[in-house]
Every structure is written in structure tokens, then in C-alpha cells.
Design a protein around this motif. Sequence first.
Motif, PDB file in Angstrom:
ATOM      1  N   LYS A 103      -3.769   0.837  -7.437  1.00 33.27           N
ATOM      2  CA  LYS A 103      -3.595  -0.569  -7.792  1.00 33.27           C
ATOM      3  C   LYS A 103      -2.768  -1.262  -6.715  1.00 33.27           C
ATOM      4  CE  LYS A 103      -2.527  -1.605 -12.059  1.00 33.27           C
ATOM      5  NZ  LYS A 103      -1.720  -1.833 -13.306  1.00 33.27           N
TER       6      LYS A 103
ATOM      7  N   TYR B  16      -8.769  -0.270  -6.991  1.00 29.27           N
ATOM      8  CA  TYR B  16      -9.679   0.494  -6.156  1.00 29.27           C
ATOM      9  C   TYR B  16      -9.847   1.884  -6.760  1.00 29.27           C
ATOM     10  CZ  TYR B  16      -9.093  -2.939  -2.365  1.00 29.27           C
ATOM     11  OH  TYR B  16      -9.070  -4.090  -1.606  1.00 29.27           O
TER      12      TYR B  16
ATOM     13  N   GLU C  47      -2.535  -8.135  -0.876  1.00 23.55           N
ATOM     14  CA  GLU C  47      -3.061  -7.702   0.417  1.00 23.55           C
ATOM     15  C   GLU C  47      -3.025  -8.857   1.405  1.00 23.55           C
ATOM     16  OE1 GLU C  47      -6.687  -5.275   0.621  1.00 23.55           O
ATOM     17  OE2 GLU C  47      -6.689  -5.222  -1.564  1.00 23.55           O
TER      18      GLU C  47
ATOM     19  N   THR D 239      -5.254 -11.397  -0.820  1.00 23.54           N
ATOM     20  CA  THR D 239      -5.025 -11.850  -2.185  1.00 23.54           C
ATOM     21  C   THR D 239      -3.576 -11.608  -2.572  1.00 23.54           C
ATOM     22  OG1 THR D 239      -5.691 -11.620  -4.502  1.00 23.54           O
ATOM     23  CG2 THR D 239      -5.703  -9.630  -3.164  1.00 23.54           C
TER      24      THR D 239
ATOM     25  N   SER E 125     -11.284  -3.204   2.478  1.00 24.39           N
ATOM     26  CA  SER E 125     -10.443  -4.119   1.707  1.00 24.39           C
ATOM     27  C   SER E 125     -11.296  -5.173   1.004  1.00 24.39           C
ATOM     28  CB  SER E 125      -9.448  -4.815   2.639  1.00 24.39           C
ATOM     29  OG  SER E 125      -8.820  -5.900   2.004  1.00 24.39           O
ATOM     30  N   LYS E 126     -10.843  -5.632  -0.117  1.00 21.55           N
ATOM     31  CA  LYS E 126     -11.519  -6.698  -0.844  1.00 21.55           C
ATOM     32  C   LYS E 126     -11.041  -8.083  -0.417  1.00 21.55           C
ATOM     33  CE  LYS E 126     -12.404  -3.754  -4.864  1.00 21.55           C
ATOM     34  NZ  LYS E 126     -12.216  -3.544  -6.324  1.00 21.55           N
TER      35      LYS E 126
ATOM     36  N   ASN F 278      -3.101 -11.377  -5.889  1.00 23.99           N
ATOM     37  CA  ASN F 278      -3.371 -10.902  -7.242  1.00 23.99           C
ATOM     38  C   ASN F 278      -3.607  -9.394  -7.248  1.00 23.99           C
ATOM     39  OD1 ASN F 278      -3.322 -13.571  -8.291  1.00 23.99           O
ATOM     40  ND2 ASN F 278      -5.423 -13.872  -7.558  1.00 23.99           N
ATOM     41  N   THR F 279      -3.499  -8.806  -8.415  1.00 27.82           N
ATOM     42  CA  THR F 279      -3.708  -7.364  -8.555  1.00 27.82           C
ATOM     43  C   THR F 279      -5.165  -6.994  -8.286  1.00 27.82           C
ATOM     44  OG1 THR F 279      -1.928  -7.194 -10.173  1.00 27.82           O
ATOM     45  CG2 THR F 279      -3.571  -5.422 -10.144  1.00 27.82           C
ATOM     46  N   VAL F 280      -5.359  -5.951  -7.478  1.00 31.98           N
ATOM     47  CA  VAL F 280      -6.694  -5.463  -7.151  1.00 31.98           C
ATOM     48  C   VAL F 280      -6.743  -3.969  -7.446  1.00 31.98           C
ATOM     49  CG1 VAL F 280      -8.463  -5.220  -5.371  1.00 31.98           C
ATOM     50  CG2 VAL F 280      -6.910  -7.181  -5.326  1.00 31.98           C
TER      51      VAL F 280
END
Length: 629
Positions: free
Chosen positions: A472, A511, A476, A505, A501-502, A507-509
Motif C-alpha cells: 500500500k 499494488y 507517489e 498521486t 507506477s500508477k 491518495n492511497t494506491v
Amino acid sequence: MKKLYLFTLCFAFFSYQAVAQTKRYVKTMGTGDGSSWGSASGSLQAMINASAPNEEVWVAIGIYKPTEKIGASGGVRDVSFILKAGVKIYGGFVGDETFITERILTNNETILSGDLNNSNSANDGDAYHVIVSTGNSNGAVLDGFTIQHGFANIATELIGIARNQGAGINITNETTSIVFKNLVIRNNQSSVNTPIANGGAGAYLKLSGNSSNCTFENVTFNTNTAAASGGNIYFTSVSGSPVVTVLNSKIFGGRGTGGAGIYTVGTDGNIPLLNVYNTIFSENRATAASPSGGGIYLGGFSNTNIVNCTFYNNSGSNGGGVGYGNFASTVLNLYNNIFNGNTVSTSNLAASDIRNLTGTTMDLRSNLFQSAPPEDTDPVYRNIINPSPSPLFLSTTITDANFLKIVEGAATEKGDNSYTTTYGLTTDLAGEARLKHTNVDLGAYEYQGTLPVSLESFTAKKVNTAVQLNWKIASELNNDRFVIERSTDRIDFQKLKDIQSKGDTQNTVLYSYTDYTPLKGNNYYRLSQVDKDGTSKILAADVVKFDLSNLKIATYPNPATNFIKLKLNDFEGAVNVKLISLLGQKLLSKRFEPSQEIYLDIRNINAGNYVLLIETSERIYSHKTTIVR
């Protein structure tokens, strides 16, 4: 009734006055009784002597020299500022403040000087000691002063206090707890070595009893010189286990035969405890040809905890950063520290950071060394051996404001958070948050900038015969990709997968990645992150253990060319079979009923290594297979 009310009011007023009158005031040109800034006294010692426990003495900017003899038979140089039990002495005032929070220490230097002959240096005409405790200073506080130009150079004693020990501060044979805070202790000298061993030019602490607990907080020791050990600090125990804590401090330029920064030693059954947290050691030089430590030297029968400290450019004969003797009952705990640029004068270069000897009980964890320490190099202890770590510091110029503050790189997020909790470290040397990001940084300073990736969690979990990795990310920035690696020995890691990478951000991402081919035994998984500029760093690691000896699956032929047949022993019911690439791509999927022969047509699959996933009603199994052409 009215008389009773008036009496009560007057009593309360005078009681308040008695309680409120807890401060005495001192100015360099003061001629008053010390009851206010306007009536400030010119004698600091007189105000200390007049104060009761928990009362305060406020001292304005200027230079003050001692006048009180420490013994009736003392000579001209036997004068010092003598501490008193419970009296709190504060410097750094302009001379008109109402609240202590109004003082600005950096602008209002308040100097306690032993320079009796006005030479502006420590020499034979100066006081033997600037600060002394003569028997009862428990609960005293000394806060906001510069202590300089003490000169302890005579190998005799006065009321049990050696005239060649503790030129700056001398506490001898006492059970006491004193707080030294916001001090600069500089240019003090102890210069005679015989017949009484001298040391501790900056501070000499010879404490007694388990209740003694002296603290140095936000104190800079600079260029204190001893002909024997402990240029800046000498700490020993007369009896019991006294404690000295050095917190958020700077230990610079000490000179001594051993332990130029700090020297600590005890005796059998009387073991002192030294705690050093968030502190810098730099340019300390130990000159002894026998075992010595530039930053710190641990003699026999001593316990030492060193946490989140930075040792840079110190030198000794065989322990540039930390040296220790091969003595009984010597314990050294090193956690979350940086060792860089330290040197030794012998050919034993392996001891440039810490002395390479057995005999001392050591626990070394989550440190950055340039040379391998004598033990605890097992990766489980998370020590990093890097002869040329870069980048590391913003500045290595000792006069710069950014001296030894770290940059993002070799020392960031490499520490163990449990030690900040255990030792109560909430801020770093600069007063900033000690835990700014996910993991604590190494050394005295915490990196306060924005990291490309802020990791909240990373877990590796066994799911049937596969391993599910989940992580989590809280934010990023300029992150290109993550790298998943695996190892069986925690040393040789092999890359399994790049995960893109997405995007940027706040916000929480979430993977994830699944390893369908775990190995027998321990599988160590490591998560790294790569910036868009190619800079990479390790974020986290986890381990999963597998016992793969009881699988009831056989495939043939292996390697295979056109078809893969499976033999399943003791299975009942339908089976789903999938062919998965090592990168996790599903290439084939087929369901087989109990009566069907289980085989896969692989004529359209490229040669290579693959994983067969066999899903039964009970669990999922994985099995390796190879296709050749």
C-alpha cells in the motif's frame, strides 16, 4: 464576617507573593539585590547561594567569571561557579524578559569563563574548573550558557576534587542528578597526566549510586583537550550503576589519549550506563597508541546504548568511531547509526568504524558502516556495509548550518522504527519529526523532504502453493516502477517482476503481485522503487516459508513439446488447469471433469519455463514445467 474575609484575602495575597518570588536576576553591571531585572545583582554565585530548591536564577547576556573558592584552603585559581541542589540557572536573556520562552539563546550569549587573567584562552593563570559540584547538587539545572577557558593542570586535590580533571565541569564522588541543557562547552583544557590520571576536559563525571542520572541535552562540546582520556567527556562510576544521557548534542574536536569524544569506564560490580541519542561526533582525535576510540571509547565494565547518531571524520589508533577494550562486562548496543569518514592510525582498516575485537557483548542493528563490523553482519540485523555511500550528507563542512544533514539516498528509510519507540526519540537533532516517512532514517538527522514513494505496508502471504504480495502506497511522485525480487539466503536476490507506477498521486494506491513458483524453504521477498531518473532504493522485505515435498502432482513429459499430461493422485472431483508464464500471464485455461484424461495442447506456446496451476475443490497447487521446440 468582614474581618475574616479581609484576613483571608491578605493571607492569600502574601502567600501568593511568597510562592511567586521564585526568581533572582543577574546582569554583568548589576548592583541590586536580584529581586528584578531593574534591581539585578552582579554576582551570579550570590544569587545561586540565596536560592532555595526549585527557585530560578535568570542571567543576562555577558561574560561572568567565578569568584567563590571551592575550599577554604584554596588558592586564587580554586574558584568556580558552584551548583546548588534544586536551583535552576538559566542564561541567554537580554535582561527585560518576563517569560523564559522570550529568550533567544543564539543572540544573547551568556558566558561562564575561567579566564581569570583575561588572555582569552585557557592557560596557567585560569580557574582549574569553571563549574563544580561540591557535594549536593541533586536536581540542579544549568541551561543556556557557554562554558569556556577552564584550565586543570595541577596533579593535586582540594576537598577531594582533582585540579587536573574536569576543567569545564567537574562532578566528583557524588550521587546526583543534574540537567545540563542548551550549553556550549568549549576550549577547556586538562593538561597534566601524572601522578593522578586526569581527563574530561569538557566534563568530568565521577558519579555514585543507581539514582544518579545526569543529562546533557542540546549541548555542543567543542575543542576540549585532555592529556589523558575523555577530551570532551569522561564518565565513570564510583559505585552502583549511574546513568549519563547525551541527547540531541554535538561532540566536536575533542582531544585525548582515549575516547576523545567520550570516555566511559567502570569497575567490577560498578557499571555505568551511557546513553547517546541523536548526536553527532566529528573531528575527535584519540592519540593513544594502545586501544582508543576517536568518537567514543568504552573501557571495562560499562554499558552503552548509541541510537541514531552520526560518526564522521573521527580518528583513533584502532577504533575511529567507537573503540573498546577487550574487557569483561562491556556491552555495546548500536542502532540506526551512520559511520562515515572515520580513520585509524594502525593498519587495521577494518576498525575505522568500530574496533574489531571479540570479548565485548555487542548488538549492532540497522547501521550504515563503511567497513564490516566484527559481528552481526547477518542480513537479518539489517546493517549496511557500503565503503562509498552516495549521496549521504548535504554538507561536510563543520561550520555549515547543514553539516551532516542527510539527503535522500543511502541513509533514508533504512532504520528500525522500534528503537525510536524503545528509546523515546520523537524528534531529531534539529528538533524535527524523528519519523517523517514510513521508516526512520539513519543518523542524527531525519530527512524532511518529500520522498518519491511513501510506503504504508508490504506483506507476503502464502495462498495455497503461491505467494501473494501486497503493498500500500500513501503517495507517489516521479515514481517509474516497483521491482519485486526473491532470495533464499537474503543476500543473492533475483528479480521476479517490474510493476509500473500508477502515476503521481497523494491518495492511497494498492499494488499486488503473485509468485506462482515459490521455492522450497524460506522465500525472502524484497520490494524496491525506481525513480524516473533511475535512482532506486529498497522499501521493504518479507519472508514466507514453503514445504513443497508433499505435492500429489506429476507432469510428463517434462520438458514437453506438443502436449502436457498430468497425473493427480488421490484427487476427486473436477479440476481447473492453467498455464501461467513466469511473468504471471495466463496462456491456457481448461476445466477437466473427473472422468477426463488431463492434458494440455501446447503446440502454440513458445519454448520456455512455465507454471501449471491446478485448482481442486480443496486448494490450488503450482507445478513447474518446461516447453522445448
